[in-house]
Each structure stands twice: as C-alpha cells, then as structure tokens.
Design an enzyme around this catalytic site. Structure first.
Site, mmCIF file in Angstrom:
data_model
loop_
_atom_site.group_PDB
_atom_site.id
_atom_site.type_symbol
_atom_site.label_atom_id
_atom_site.label_comp_id
_atom_site.label_asym_id
_atom_site.label_seq_id
_atom_site.Cartn_x
_atom_site.Cartn_y
_atom_site.Cartn_z
ATOM 1 N N LYS A 51 51.387 46.397 25.725
ATOM 2 C CA LYS A 51 50.189 47.187 26.139
ATOM 3 C C LYS A 51 49.914 46.686 27.690
ATOM 4 O O LYS A 51 50.506 46.085 27.992
ATOM 5 C CB LYS A 51 49.190 46.612 25.263
ATOM 6 C CG LYS A 51 49.169 45.143 25.375
ATOM 7 C CD LYS A 51 48.324 44.631 23.984
ATOM 8 C CE LYS A 51 48.232 42.961 24.215
ATOM 9 N NZ LYS A 51 47.828 42.191 23.258
ATOM 10 N N ARG A 94 38.143 39.640 14.891
ATOM 11 C CA ARG A 94 38.159 41.047 15.419
ATOM 12 C C ARG A 94 38.693 42.089 14.901
ATOM 13 O O ARG A 94 37.924 42.594 13.989
ATOM 14 C CB ARG A 94 38.972 40.937 16.928
ATOM 15 C CG ARG A 94 39.165 41.773 17.944
ATOM 16 C CD ARG A 94 39.838 41.369 19.180
ATOM 17 N NE ARG A 94 41.216 41.262 18.752
ATOM 18 C CZ ARG A 94 42.194 40.885 19.871
ATOM 19 N NH1 ARG A 94 41.992 41.208 20.955
ATOM 20 N NH2 ARG A 94 43.586 40.944 19.343
ATOM 21 N N TYR A 150 33.297 36.536 55.114
ATOM 22 C CA TYR A 150 31.950 37.184 54.756
ATOM 23 C C TYR A 150 31.392 35.848 54.392
ATOM 24 O O TYR A 150 31.688 34.935 53.700
ATOM 25 C CB TYR A 150 32.081 37.992 53.662
ATOM 26 C CG TYR A 150 32.437 39.365 54.011
ATOM 27 C CD1 TYR A 150 31.706 39.990 55.100
ATOM 28 C CD2 TYR A 150 33.638 39.740 53.373
ATOM 29 C CE1 TYR A 150 32.180 41.626 55.331
ATOM 30 C CE2 TYR A 150 33.942 41.392 53.692
ATOM 31 C CZ TYR A 150 33.242 41.936 54.833
ATOM 32 O OH TYR A 150 33.784 42.893 55.130
ATOM 33 N N MET A 200 38.416 42.679 50.601
ATOM 34 C CA MET A 200 39.085 43.902 50.112
ATOM 35 C C MET A 200 40.388 43.887 50.207
ATOM 36 O O MET A 200 41.487 44.190 49.655
ATOM 37 C CB MET A 200 38.184 44.914 50.261
ATOM 38 C CG MET A 200 38.693 46.225 48.982
ATOM 39 S SD MET A 200 37.905 47.698 49.518
ATOM 40 C CE MET A 200 36.476 47.274 48.492
HETATM 41 C C1 LIG Z 1 48.596 41.060 22.878
HETATM 42 C C2 LIG Z 1 48.870 40.944 21.443
HETATM 43 C C3 LIG Z 1 49.757 40.061 21.015
HETATM 44 C C4 LIG Z 1 50.850 39.281 22.156
HETATM 45 O O1 LIG Z 1 50.121 38.497 22.561
HETATM 46 P P1 LIG Z 1 50.961 37.260 23.478
HETATM 47 O O2 LIG Z 1 49.872 36.044 23.379
HETATM 48 O O3 LIG Z 1 50.732 37.879 24.948
HETATM 49 O O4 LIG Z 1 52.144 36.942 23.166
HETATM 50 C C5 LIG Z 1 50.467 39.902 19.893
HETATM 51 N N1 LIG Z 1 49.592 40.398 18.797
HETATM 52 C C6 LIG Z 1 48.529 41.171 19.081
HETATM 53 C C7 LIG Z 1 47.778 41.801 17.839
HETATM 54 C C8 LIG Z 1 47.954 41.536 20.447
HETATM 55 O O5 LIG Z 1 46.853 42.337 20.659
#
Ligand SMILES: *Cc1c(COP(=O)(O)O)cnc(C)c1O
Length: 382
Positions: free
Chosen positions: A42, A140, A270, A318
């Site tokens: 992802k 979640r 800054y 930046m």
């Molecule tokens: C992102 C994610 C993972 C991977 O997690 P890592 O800690 O990066 O290995 C696994 N399962 C779900 C549901 C995730 O959202």
C-alpha cells in the site's frame, strides 16, 4: 520539448531491488514452510514505488499482494494480471461495482458491507471474493470478535460471495506481547465459534512485520502480511527479528549546494533558532521539507558528508537545509550528502532519522515527496 530527466540530481531516493528480493527470501526462510507470504504494498509500496517493487516481489515469490484501495489494485493488475490481491480498506458504496473490474478480494467487517457486495455481485452475475476481518482489540476495521460467528453465517448465506480468508490485525505487536497473545486467543476462539466453517483452502492470517516475532507454528495461521520488514527496516529492536538479516532497501540523498563561512554569533535560518557559538563553515543542502526532510528534525537531525555526521543547524526550510561542516575538511559544492543510508562506512538508519522528527519509519517513507526521483538499483547496478 523541454525535459528535466537529464538534469543532474539534487535530491533523490535509491531503491535497492536486489536487497528487496533478498529480504523476501530471508523472511520466507525464517517462517514455517506452509506460511504464505502476503506482500503489503500500500501507499506506493511504502514510498518505494509500486510498479518496480511489486514486479520484483512477484519475481521473488510473493504469494499475494495487499493494498489499501482500488487504484492501487488497478496498478497491480497492470503489472501482474494473475496475482491475488487483497484490499485492506473498507469500500465506499460507489466503489462496490468496480471490485468486479479488478478481481480483488475485499475485506469485510460488517453486515452492511456483506449485503452491499452480495447485491453488487448478483447484479453483475458474478461472485466476489471476501476476507472476513475480526477485530480482536485494534478497534479499527473488523467485526468485534464476539460477533464474528454471526457475520460468518451471513457471508455463508450470501449466494454471490466466496469466503477466501479470515484475519485480524495486531494493535501492539511491537510493544505488548501479552496483549498480542490475547488477540491471538480471541481470534482462534472466534474462529472455533463459527459453526460449520471449513478451514480448508482459507487463508488465515494475523501477523504483520512485528508479529512475526511470535508467529505460531501451531494454530490455524497459514499466511503472514509483511510490509516494513521486507524493506529492510526492523519495526523495533528485537533479537528474534534481527536474526533475519534484512538490508535497507531505501536510501535518501542530496547534495551540497553552497558552502560558506559565518562568524560566531550569526543566527541560522528562519526564526534564528540556532546561533553559531564559533566561527563556522556551513553547507546549504539542496533538500528541505519540500522533499521530505522533516521540519521537526530542525536543530536535531544529522546528515553524512564525507562519511562524517554533520548536525542540522536551525530550521529545515522548504528547499534547503543548513548543516555544520566546520569539522569536516574539504566540503565543496556538489558533494553527495546522505540523509538516510550509508556513506564510507557510516550510516544513518531510517529509524534514527524518524526519531529526530518524533515519528516512525512508516510515516517517514510516506513523506518523501513526489519531487524526489526514485532511482532503482538492480543486481546489475543502477
Ligand atoms: C499495513 C498493514 C500491514 C503491514 O504492516 P507492517 O508493520 O508494515 O508489516 C499488515 N496488515 C494490515 C492490515 C496493514 O494495514
């Protein structure tokens, strides 16, 4: 036509695809043989670039890919048409019918989603594959574990859905092994309470990178979901995980754009939050928060120049960052600077870099901006 592609690099990331492949093989080798490998790619493969990364992971033997949304699934489909893809996030109602276009398995957590997807599949005269997600304490996604058996029955009765997996996600696998064990217990209990469930052919998964530490050989689990670790970053200090000699895949570099002398008492950047205590040589780097150098690392972070650590002075801006090179002889305009990675035997790790900004490696990788070109290193060199 004007093209920027032949201009010299000012700030770039290097992605070592050969290391990625070695990491996958090492992680695999450390797991029980029956465990399937779900590569989590992802967020543009954690900022490494989905196309190049996923292609290499396919070559290295990933069994399945997990993504956050349909756009990512669509991109994967272009790379490797046949690979199973699991969508980790809930669908928006308008997205339901598009699932059929990309042939992805959908995560379901609620009766409403099951009903919606079954309807979408029925009106297309097709079947949609789903994974049932169980909330064992993350709060979640997922159906609360005590209600999982009821949702399972609803999926079973949905004529156009096919159950392909059941899973959960750990909330604290990097810091609370007792709670992780409790989550495993809740998951197994929920699974056992699903009357009539036939586990044959189902993917049963819970562990992410941190969870691999306590991955169970016994029990129903037959797959792991690996994100960060395949990119060579240990999610936390741990003896067991560090036995997997994973190598960092990502490094982050820039160059010295200007070197100058300033007298003691000069304020830097800054807000003049740093005032020089001595006559100094400073280097102005060609990267700032517009590239992904966190502003939160102002006055805290360090970089490598000529293999030596140089502290960041004042606020990161930046497009520029100012560092102290008074103690590093011979720094000149154009010199390579390491923000994350190795140089002449010295190293700045992604975890250390993230800590300077009070964040975690996952967020750092997602914060390298699109201004930064990614260069891909294969086993044949760049
Ligand atoms: C992102 C994610 C993972 C991977 O997690 P890592 O800690 O990066 O290995 C696994 N399962 C779900 C549901 C995730 O959202």
């Amino acid at each position: 036509m004007f093209t920027a592609s032949r201009l010299p690099l000012r700030c770039w990331a290097e992605i070592d695809l050969a290391a990625l492949e070695r990491n996958l093989r090492l992680i695999r080798a450390s797991l029980p043989g029956h465990m399937r490998y779900v590569a989590v790619v992802k967020a543009d493969a954690y900022g490494h670039g989905l196309h190049q990364t996923a292609a290499r992971l396919m070559h290295a033997g990933a069994d399945l890919f997990a993504v956050a949304n349909l756009a990512e699934a669509a991109a994967l489909r272009e790379i490797g048409p046949g690979w199973p893809v699991l969508l980790l996030s809930p669908l928006l109602p308008e997205e339901d019918r598009h699932v059929l276009d990309y042939d992805v398995a959908v995560t379901v957590s609620s009766a409403g989603e099951v009903e919606r997807l079954d309807n979408a599949a029925r009106s297309a005269g097709r079947t949609v594959t789903v994974h049932l997600k169980i909330d064992t304490g993350m709060g979640r996604l997922g159906v609360w574990h005590e209600q999982a058996p009821a949702l399972y029955q609803q999926i079973r009765q949905a004529s156009h859905l096919k159950l392909a997996g059941v899973f959960t996600h750990f909330s604290s696998s990097d810091e609370d092994s007792a709670f992780t064990a409790e989550q495993r217990r809740r998951f197994v209990a929920a699974l056992n309470a699903c009357q009539g469930i036939d586990l044959t052919g189902l993917l049963i998964h819970a562990d992410n990178s941190s969870g691999l530490e306590t991955v169970e050989v016994a029990g129903p689990f037959n797959a792991v979901r690996v994100g960060l670790l395949q990119f060579g970053i240990l999610p936390h200090a741990s003896s067991l995980l560090s036995q997997v000699q994973a190598e960092p895949v990502f490094s982050f570099r820039t160059r010295v754009a200007l070197v100058k002398q300033l007298p003691a008492g000069s304020g830097i950047s800054y807000g003049r939050t740093h005032v020089l205590r001595r006559d100094s040589t400073v280097a102005v780097l060609a990267a700032g928060y517009g590239d992904g150098v966190p502003r939160a690392s102002s006055n805290r972070g360090q970089v490598l120049i000529h293999g030596q650590r140089c502290p960041i002075l004042g606020r990161v801006t930046m497009d520029q960052t100012i560092v102290d090179v008074t103690d590093v002889p011979g720094v000149t305009t154009g010199d390579e600077v390491v923000l994350v990675g190795r140089q002449q035997g010295a190293q700045i790790g992604l975890t250390e870099f993230s800590r300077w900004a009070d964040t975690i490696p996952w967020e750092t990788l997602c914060s390298v901006t699109k201004r930064v070109p990614r260069l891909y290193r294969t086993s044949l060199g760049l």
